[in-house]
Write a protein that holds these residues in place. Structure first.
Motif, short mmCIF file in Angstrom:
data_model
loop_
_atom_site.label_atom_id
_atom_site.label_comp_id
_atom_site.label_asym_id
_atom_site.label_seq_id
_atom_site.Cartn_x
_atom_site.Cartn_y
_atom_site.Cartn_z
N PRO A 105 -10.75 -13.53 -14.03
CA PRO A 105 -9.82 -14.19 -13.04
C PRO A 105 -10.96 -14.93 -11.84
CG PRO A 105 -10.30 -12.01 -12.30
CD PRO A 105 -11.12 -11.81 -13.60
N GLU A 106 -10.26 -16.01 -11.20
CA GLU A 106 -11.15 -16.42 -10.54
C GLU A 106 -10.92 -15.84 -9.11
OE1 GLU A 106 -13.46 -18.39 -8.82
OE2 GLU A 106 -12.90 -19.68 -10.36
N THR A 107 -12.13 -15.50 -8.19
CA THR A 107 -12.05 -14.81 -6.87
C THR A 107 -12.68 -15.81 -5.76
OG1 THR A 107 -14.25 -14.07 -7.43
CG2 THR A 107 -12.59 -12.55 -8.12
N LYS A 108 -12.82 -16.92 -6.07
CA LYS A 108 -13.62 -17.85 -5.09
C LYS A 108 -12.62 -18.03 -3.70
CE LYS A 108 -13.01 -22.26 -4.83
NZ LYS A 108 -13.08 -23.89 -5.06
N GLY A 109 -13.21 -17.91 -2.73
CA GLY A 109 -12.62 -17.90 -1.45
C GLY A 109 -11.30 -16.93 -1.06
N LYS A 110 -11.55 -15.82 -1.84
CA LYS A 110 -10.47 -14.86 -1.53
C LYS A 110 -10.84 -13.70 -0.77
CE LYS A 110 -7.94 -16.35 -5.73
NZ LYS A 110 -7.38 -15.71 -6.92
N THR A 111 -10.33 -12.92 0.19
CA THR A 111 -10.66 -11.90 0.69
C THR A 111 -10.73 -10.52 -0.16
OG1 THR A 111 -8.67 -11.11 1.49
CG2 THR A 111 -9.76 -12.59 3.01
N LEU A 112 -11.47 -9.58 0.15
CA LEU A 112 -11.49 -8.38 -0.82
C LEU A 112 -10.13 -7.96 -0.89
CD1 LEU A 112 -14.53 -6.59 0.38
CD2 LEU A 112 -14.44 -8.43 -1.52
N GLN A 113 -9.20 -7.81 0.06
CA GLN A 113 -8.01 -7.56 0.14
C GLN A 113 -7.01 -8.06 -0.90
OE1 GLN A 113 -9.68 -7.83 3.13
NE2 GLN A 113 -9.91 -5.65 3.16
N GLN A 114 -7.34 -9.45 -0.55
CA GLN A 114 -6.34 -10.44 -1.65
C GLN A 114 -6.98 -10.19 -3.31
OE1 GLN A 114 -7.47 -14.19 0.02
NE2 GLN A 114 -5.67 -14.24 1.27
N ILE A 115 -7.96 -10.01 -3.49
CA ILE A 115 -8.41 -9.68 -4.87
C ILE A 115 -7.86 -8.44 -5.49
CG2 ILE A 115 -10.34 -9.26 -6.17
CD1 ILE A 115 -12.25 -11.10 -4.25
N GLN A 116 -7.83 -7.58 -4.45
CA GLN A 116 -7.23 -6.17 -4.88
C GLN A 116 -5.76 -6.43 -5.05
OE1 GLN A 116 -8.79 -3.22 -5.68
NE2 GLN A 116 -10.44 -4.67 -5.50
N LYS A 117 -5.11 -7.15 -4.12
CA LYS A 117 -3.63 -7.08 -4.44
C LYS A 117 -3.23 -8.02 -5.72
CE LYS A 117 0.18 -9.69 -2.32
NZ LYS A 117 0.63 -10.59 -1.18
N GLU A 118 -4.06 -8.85 -6.24
CA GLU A 118 -4.10 -9.64 -7.31
C GLU A 118 -4.10 -8.70 -8.57
OE1 GLU A 118 -5.98 -13.26 -7.77
OE2 GLU A 118 -5.14 -14.07 -5.79
N LEU A 119 -5.42 -8.26 -8.59
CA LEU A 119 -5.70 -7.23 -9.67
C LEU A 119 -4.55 -5.94 -10.09
CD1 LEU A 119 -9.41 -6.43 -9.02
CD2 LEU A 119 -8.61 -7.57 -11.10
N HIS A 120 -4.19 -5.35 -9.01
CA HIS A 120 -3.21 -4.29 -9.03
C HIS A 120 -1.92 -4.90 -9.00
CE1 HIS A 120 -6.19 -1.00 -8.08
NE2 HIS A 120 -6.57 -1.73 -7.45
N GLY A 121 -1.43 -6.01 -8.45
CA GLY A 121 -0.21 -6.41 -8.20
C GLY A 121 0.30 -6.78 -9.76
N SER A 122 -0.76 -7.58 -10.48
CA SER A 122 -0.48 -8.03 -11.57
C SER A 122 -0.36 -7.18 -12.81
CB SER A 122 -1.59 -9.07 -12.06
OG SER A 122 -2.92 -8.37 -12.26
N SER A 123 -0.79 -5.86 -12.33
CA SER A 123 -0.77 -4.71 -13.54
C SER A 123 0.34 -3.76 -13.18
CB SER A 123 -1.95 -4.13 -13.49
OG SER A 123 -2.40 -3.76 -12.26
N GLY A 124 1.13 -4.04 -12.04
CA GLY A 124 2.22 -3.01 -11.82
C GLY A 124 1.83 -2.04 -11.09
N VAL A 125 0.54 -2.02 -10.18
CA VAL A 125 0.34 -0.79 -9.48
C VAL A 125 1.05 -0.35 -8.51
CG1 VAL A 125 -0.95 -1.83 -7.79
CG2 VAL A 125 -1.80 0.26 -8.63
N LYS A 126 1.89 -1.35 -7.98
CA LYS A 126 2.97 -0.76 -6.83
C LYS A 126 4.02 0.10 -7.44
CE LYS A 126 3.60 -5.40 -6.12
NZ LYS A 126 4.01 -6.67 -5.39
N LYS A 127 4.40 0.08 -8.73
CA LYS A 127 5.08 1.25 -9.06
C LYS A 127 4.52 2.56 -9.29
CE LYS A 127 7.88 -2.39 -11.67
NZ LYS A 127 8.62 -2.75 -12.84
N ARG A 128 3.12 2.36 -9.37
CA ARG A 128 2.39 3.54 -9.76
C ARG A 128 2.12 4.31 -8.44
NH1 ARG A 128 -0.11 5.02 -14.35
NH2 ARG A 128 0.33 3.88 -16.02
#
Length: 486
Positions: A431-454
């Motif tokens: 993925p591209e991580t340029k200009g993103k906060t650490l929290q935004q990167i975690q949101k994308e990694l986990h959000g795209s993999s359905g972590v909110k359901k887990r």
């Protein structure tokens, strides 16, 4: 912001020593094998020289394991200070060694320092840096490491083995003096429930008093991570963590299997076999200088052009460059007249360090500081570092053996194939991580993999009211700010 840059500069002294330890082998091993330094009592065979190179890596693996425990127990800052001690001991042992066994021990001790320093400083710089300059500050770690390597290349041929060790001793000594004055990571302080100290650290690092919003975000992130403790099984089972680990392991494997250890540690021995009119030691100096310039260039483009595109360009360029070296030695192996192309391996090696330095060298370090959440960062960094060290040990130990038995072209063809494979993986998966906060990167990694359901279980978090009061609330983990769209 002055404190931020001071902290980054002080931490980079540790990476300077890391680079020096890796660069020491290139000018020193030919001297020890060919017995050119009459003032130094140690003489090495080719087999012993391979152990001197590779034992640094074994020590680094052990240091990574130690770092995984220290970095959360005594903190990022104290771990860096602790790592300076074996670094100093390592250089002193090299300076006063009287046998090959003492050199073995000195390199292992140096590896312990390297293994502790490398993960600790990646975590520290990633956590103290704001998103807009995090790429530059973490890429600077690689620049400093390459500067250390280039420094050994340049001054090594003109100093005795003992004097080179004494000169190299300056960096860890300066680290001890300067790093005492830098603040601890605010993430680490939040882990200890020292909110006010974390705010003070942020004020020092940012150079302003208005840091409460950032402190709240850090606290929320840390509280979520600590509530959801991660073990190795959960790293593999949670899709977002698993994706981050796969990405980092793949980058680490491509980084090391592109051939950097063979080129850096055996540069002078490789150039000595090319029949070039220029001595191998001078070609090695040119190589080190080019590597430094290329890595510095990356600092100016890493936060402008993005990580992913630079990685792909760098990896494909590295593959083409090692192919040039492989072609020359393949022609030589097949008894083809190479008198008209003696320039090919030198140009290929120089092109390789240029292409490697603009992407593959700094970006895996940058992304390692970005992809993992606080609760898994130390463990994941340890896994990545051990994987890297295993590959480095294999390449360092086996390169001379494979080259002696099957020709220099064989390992370089392997490096070429690995780089092309890595480029394909990066295109489809990184993925591209340029200009993103650490929290935004975690949101994308986990959000795209359905972590909110887990993570539909209860978390206890500290909530800050409008009047400044704090209370503990029972909240659904999916409601944690950086994992939702709220």
């Amino acid at each position: 912001m002055k404190k931020l840059y001071l902290a980054a500069a002080a931490g980079n002294l540790g990476m300077l020593t890391v680079g020096q330890y890796f660069g020491w082998a290139s000018p020193s091993l030919p001297v020890l094998i060919q017995r050119k330094d009459e003032t130094y009592p140690v003489r090495l065979t080719t087999e012993e020289a391979s152990w001197v190179s590779s034992l640094l890596i074994i020590g680094t693996m052990a240091g990574c394991i130690i770092c995984a425990f220290l970095v959360n127990v005594i903190g990022r800052k104290n771990t860096m200070l602790f790592a300076a001690v074996p670094s100093i001991i390592g250089w002193l042992m090299i300076a006063f060694a009287t046998s090959s066994w003492e050199l073995y021990i000195s390199r292992f001790v140096a590896g312990l320092s390297t293994g502790i320093t490398y993960p600790a400083i990646i975590i520290y710089i990633g956590e103290i840096s704001p998103a807009n300059i995090r790429g530059i500050l973490t890429a600077m770690l690689t620049v400093t490491s390459k500067f250390g390597t280039a420094l050994e290349y340049v001054i090594g041929p003109f100093l005795s083995v003992r004097n080179l060790a004494f000169v190299s001793l300056a960096a860890p000594c300066l680290l001890l003096i300067t790093f005492i004055w830098v603040p601890e990571s605010p993430y680490q302080l939040m882990r200890r429930n020292a909110r006010q100290k974390a705010i003070t650290s942020l004020i020092q690092l940012r150079g302003k008093n208005d840091v409460y919003k950032e402190a709240d975000d850090i606290e929320q992130s840390v509280q979520f991570d600590l509530t959801n403790n991660i073990d190795f099984r959960k790293i593999l089972c949670v899709p977002g963590n698993r994706r981050a680990l796969i990405i980092m392991l793949s980058l680490v494997i491509t980084h090391q299997m592109s051939g950097i250890q063979a080129v850096e540690q055996y540069a002078e021995l490789i150039f000595d076999q090319t029949n070039s009119k220029l001595d191998g030691k001078y070609l090695t100096m040119i190589l080190g200088a080019v590597q430094m310039i290329s890595t510095i260039t990356c600092l100016f483009i890493i936060d402008r052009n993005g990580r992913k595109s630079l990685l792909i360009i760098s990896t494909i360029g590295s593959a083409c460059s090692t192919a040039m070296v492989a072609i020359y030695f393949q022609l030589k192996h097949d008894d083809v007249n190479t008198n008209n192309v003696t320039w090919l391996p030198a140009v290929g090696a120089i092109m390789y360090v240029i292409m490697f330095s603009v992407g593959l060298a700094p970006i895996p370090t940058v992304m390692e500081s970005e992809l993992f959440s606080t609760n898994v960062k130390a463990f994941a960094t340890m896994v990545n570092a051990i994987t890297s060290c295993t590959i480095v040990f294999g390449v360092t130990k086996m390169y001379l053996i494979v080259a002696d038995n099957f020709g220099i072209q064989t390992p370089f063809w392997i490096f070429t194939a690995c780089s092309f494979t890595g480029a394909v993986f990066m295109f489809f998966y990184v993925p591209e991580t340029k200009g993103k906060t650490l929290q935004q990167i975690q949101k994308e990694l986990h959000g795209s993999s359905g972590v909110k359901k887990r993570f539909r279980k209860q978390c206890y978090v500290q909530v800050r009211g409008k009047d400044g009061s704090e209370e503990e609330r029972n909240r659904n983990c999916s409601d944690v700010k950086y994992l939702t769209d709220e």
